[in-house]
Design a protein around this motif. Structure first.
Motif, PDB file in Angstrom:
ATOM      1  N   SER A   1       1.015 -12.760 -58.206  1.00 42.92           N
ATOM      2  CA  SER A   1       0.223 -13.983 -58.059  1.00 42.92           C
ATOM      3  C   SER A   1      -1.269 -13.691 -58.142  1.00 42.92           C
ATOM      4  O   SER A   1      -2.045 -14.570 -58.494  1.00 42.92           O
TER       5      SER A   1
ATOM      6  N   TRP B   1      -2.606 -18.025 -58.174  1.00 46.00           N
ATOM      7  CA  TRP B   1      -2.256 -18.127 -56.767  1.00 46.00           C
ATOM      8  C   TRP B   1      -1.113 -19.092 -56.502  1.00 46.00           C
ATOM      9  O   TRP B   1      -0.508 -19.050 -55.430  1.00 46.00           O
ATOM     10  N   TRP B   2      -0.792 -19.944 -57.452  1.00 47.50           N
ATOM     11  CA  TRP B   2       0.318 -20.869 -57.274  1.00 47.50           C
ATOM     12  C   TRP B   2       1.639 -20.118 -57.114  1.00 47.50           C
ATOM     13  O   TRP B   2       2.572 -20.629 -56.495  1.00 47.50           O
TER      14      TRP B   2
ATOM     15  N   MET C   1       2.177 -17.683 -55.271  1.00 49.63           N
ATOM     16  CA  MET C   1       2.334 -17.315 -53.864  1.00 49.63           C
ATOM     17  C   MET C   1       3.220 -18.319 -53.129  1.00 49.63           C
ATOM     18  O   MET C   1       3.897 -17.968 -52.169  1.00 49.63           O
ATOM     19  N   TYR C   2       3.242 -19.580 -53.580  1.00 49.43           N
ATOM     20  CA  TYR C   2       4.116 -20.576 -52.956  1.00 49.43           C
ATOM     21  C   TYR C   2       5.591 -20.227 -53.137  1.00 49.43           C
ATOM     22  O   TYR C   2       6.426 -20.630 -52.339  1.00 49.43           O
ATOM     23  N   PHE C   3       5.913 -19.495 -54.192  1.00 49.41           N
ATOM     24  CA  PHE C   3       7.299 -19.080 -54.405  1.00 49.41           C
ATOM     25  C   PHE C   3       7.605 -17.749 -53.739  1.00 49.41           C
ATOM     26  O   PHE C   3       8.738 -17.486 -53.357  1.00 49.41           O
ATOM     27  N   SER C   4       6.606 -16.900 -53.621  1.00 50.95           N
ATOM     28  CA  SER C   4       6.851 -15.576 -53.049  1.00 50.95           C
ATOM     29  C   SER C   4       6.870 -15.599 -51.524  1.00 50.95           C
ATOM     30  O   SER C   4       7.593 -14.812 -50.910  1.00 50.95           O
ATOM     31  N   ALA C   5       6.094 -16.469 -50.895  1.00 47.99           N
ATOM     32  CA  ALA C   5       6.033 -16.508 -49.431  1.00 47.99           C
ATOM     33  C   ALA C   5       7.395 -16.808 -48.790  1.00 47.99           C
ATOM     34  O   ALA C   5       7.785 -16.119 -47.841  1.00 47.99           O
ATOM     35  N   PRO C   6       8.171 -17.793 -49.280  1.00 48.21           N
ATOM     36  CA  PRO C   6       9.493 -18.001 -48.670  1.00 48.21           C
ATOM     37  C   PRO C   6      10.440 -16.818 -48.870  1.00 48.21           C
ATOM     38  O   PRO C   6      11.222 -16.498 -47.976  1.00 48.21           O
TER      39      PRO C   6
END
Length: 132
Positions: free
Chosen positions: A98, A103-104, A106-111
């Motif tokens: 990301s 940085w978008w 990161m919304y998929f990697s954080a979960p």
């Protein structure tokens, strides 16, 4: 543990000398900063190991007459069937991607990271291994 502390302290002295020479000759701030940070990390590890070695009993590696078998024994427990490190690795790879892609991501990697982290911490608190 005493020898590891000495090794890291001497390594930090070497890295400091290299950082000074490199910074003087190259005038390049990124490499010089990285070398000074490496010096800081090496000196912190060296002092921690030297500090800890004074408070624990001498190990087999501190005895010059010790055999390899003198240091044998139980190291710890490692889960033989855990899939959680794979989830953490995939989530970490997505998180680092990301930075390069956007940085978008990161919304998929954080979960994925959170699921892997919680799964790894609590993997022995369910099923037959659950405490009553």
């Amino acid at each position: 543990m005493k020898i590891q502390g000495k090794l890291f302290i001497w390594l930090s002295v070497f890295i400091l000398a290299v950082a000074i020479v490199y910074g003087y000759w190259s005038k390049e701030p990124a490499g010089t900063t990285a070398l000074f940070l490496a010096f800081g990390l090496a000196i912190m590890i060296g002092f921690y190991l030297a500090f800890t070695a004074r408070r624990v009993d001498a190990g087999a590696q501190d005895d010059k007459e010790a055999d390899v078998a003198d240091d044998a024994g139980e190291i710890g427990f490692f889960s033989p069937h855990s899939w959680q490190p794979l989830a953490l690795g995939i989530g970490g790879a997505l998180a680092f991607m990301s930075i390069a892609i956007g940085w978008w991501l990161m919304y998929f990697s954080a979960p994925v990271i959170l699921i892997g982290l919680f799964g790894w911490v609590f993997e022995y608190y369910r099923g037959e291994n659950r405490t009553q």
